[in-house]
Scaffold this active site. Structure first.
Site, PDB file in Angstrom:
ATOM      1  NE  ARG A  52      91.400  25.572  35.546  1.00 53.32           N
ATOM      2  CZ  ARG A  52      90.570  24.635  35.103  1.00 53.32           C
ATOM      3  NH1 ARG A  52      89.625  24.157  35.913  1.00 53.32           N
ATOM      4  NH2 ARG A  52      90.644  24.167  33.881  1.00 53.32           N
ATOM      5  CE  LYS A 151      93.353  21.498  33.392  1.00 53.27           C
ATOM      6  NZ  LYS A 151      93.031  20.127  33.771  1.00 53.27           N
ATOM      7  CD  GLU A 184      89.711  16.429  41.020  1.00 58.30           C
ATOM      8  OE1 GLU A 184      89.084  17.158  40.247  1.00 58.30           O
ATOM      9  OE2 GLU A 184      90.888  16.649  41.355  1.00 58.30           O
TER      10      GLU A 184
HETATM   11  N1  PMP Z   1      89.527  17.545  37.736  1.00 58.94           N
HETATM   12  C1  PMP Z   1      90.682  17.232  37.115  1.00 58.94           C
HETATM   13  C2  PMP Z   1      91.724  16.480  37.863  1.00 58.94           C
HETATM   14  C3  PMP Z   1      90.882  17.626  35.782  1.00 58.94           C
HETATM   15  O1  PMP Z   1      92.028  17.325  35.168  1.00 58.94           O
HETATM   16  C4  PMP Z   1      89.872  18.344  35.115  1.00 58.94           C
HETATM   17  C5  PMP Z   1      90.063  18.815  33.697  1.00 58.94           C
HETATM   18  N2  PMP Z   1      90.158  17.761  32.782  1.00 58.94           N
HETATM   19  C6  PMP Z   1      88.671  18.607  35.786  1.00 58.94           C
HETATM   20  C7  PMP Z   1      88.556  18.219  37.114  1.00 58.94           C
HETATM   21  C8  PMP Z   1      87.555  19.366  35.133  1.00 58.94           C
HETATM   22  O2  PMP Z   1      87.912  20.715  34.995  1.00 58.94           O
HETATM   23  P1  PMP Z   1      87.345  21.619  33.824  1.00 58.94           P
HETATM   24  O3  PMP Z   1      85.865  21.584  33.923  1.00 58.94           O
HETATM   25  O4  PMP Z   1      87.908  22.955  34.075  1.00 58.94           O
HETATM   26  O5  PMP Z   1      87.830  21.009  32.549  1.00 58.94           O
END
Ligand code: PMP
Length: 291
Positions: A52, A151, A184
């Site tokens: 990622r 990210k 989200e």
């Molecule tokens: N959405 C956002 C905006 C995030 O910053 C994160 C990570 N903290 C997630 C979803 C969850 O992603 P992951 O399961 O890869 O930590």
């Protein structure tokens, strides 16, 4: 104990781990990162996080200064140097030092920073009671403005949403996209449970492709649960049997109230609790060994 921070190939004591005020990571939030967990001496989903990170870097036209294999070694080295068995690892690649202009191509050398420290979870009590969330007015970035699959270090969109949530007395929020669909939470992905089906918004609705989200999707069939990426509106959350959030730090946490409405029975439901257990067991038994 002083933490040792990985900074461009060297492990330095935390008080010497410094970056330039001309780093575009600081000036503009120009860079990418990952939040990764170590459980019982193993780094969980390290390859997935590095994939990622590579895609995020590609998407912002940042050339990673190290190969994924070298980054993996650097993560492991940093954990070892800090005696981490269980912890939270922050891997950051900034655009590097440039001038005060926006032009990222003035930045010659991306900075690689790795911090391996303690985990930051919600208080245990919240896992037992579940979270209350509200929908905030701050919309998730339009996918053609900043694609939420990236990210990036630019988290102002999420921070503005978090401010709204905190000021309303909630630890998390629901973010909608510009079309009004559920995207989200400010730092976690969201799922709705309907019967034995898990529903979660596709990334084009404004969701990060969360590694925890992906893991839940992989674990679900063994639990006789179906998973579907589906466009969700608040209707789907209000009428769901259960709602939960997923994230590396949070793992899986139930949402029991949204916009002051009770979801399901108002406490963490059986599907969420089962997934929490299954996820933890899996996370604690898989991963890249540190030893
Ligand atoms: N959405 C956002 C905006 C995030 O910053 C994160 C990570 N903290 C997630 C979803 C969850 O992603 P992951 O399961 O890869 O930590």
């Amino acid at each position: 104990m002083t933490m040792k921070i990985y900074l461009n190939g060297r492990l330095v004591p935390e008080n010497q781990a410094k970056v330039s005020v001309f780093d575009h990571g600081l000036l503009y939030g120009d860079g990418v990162f990952e939040g990764i967990r170590a459980y019982h001496g193993r780094v969980f989903k390290l390859d997935e996080h590095l994939d990622r990170l590579s895609r995020s870097a590609r998407a912002i036209d940042l050339k990673l200064p190290m190969t994924p294999a070298a980054l993996a070694q650097a993560v492991i080295k940093t954990c070892r140097a800090n005696d981490i068995q269980d912890g939270y690892i922050r891997l950051i690649v900034t655009r590097g030092i440039g001038n005060l202009g926006l032009n990222p191509y003035t930045c010659r050398t991306p900075q690689v920073i790795i911090i391996a420290g303690a985990i930051q979870l919600y208080p245990q009590k919240l896992y037992e009671t579940g979270l209350s969330v509200i929908t905030v007015g701050t919309l998730r970035n339009h996918t053609e403005a900043i694609n939420p699959r990236i990210k990036s270090l630019n988290y102002l969109n999420n921070i503005l949403a978090k401010i709204e949530a905190m000021n309303a007395g909630c630890m998390e929020c629901i973010m909608l996209n510009p079309q009004g669909f559920v995207a989200e939470a400010s730092g976690d992905n969201i799922f709705a449970v309907r019967g034995t089906t898990l529903l979660t918004p596709p990334s084009w609705c404004g969701a990060l492709e969360g590694i925890t989200r992906q893991t839940v999707m992989e674990l679900a069939p063994e639990q006789n649960l179906q998973v579907r990426e589906q466009v969700l509106t608040r209707y789907d959350l209000y009428t769901a049997d259960e709602v939960f959030l997923t994230g590396t730090a949070a793992e899986i946490i139930a949402v029991v109230k949204a916009d002051h409405r009770t979801i399901g029975r108002g406490r963490p439901g059986p599907v969420t609790r089962r997934l929490e257990r299954v996820y933890r067991a899996y996370a604690q038994s898989a991963g890249t060994p540190l030893a």
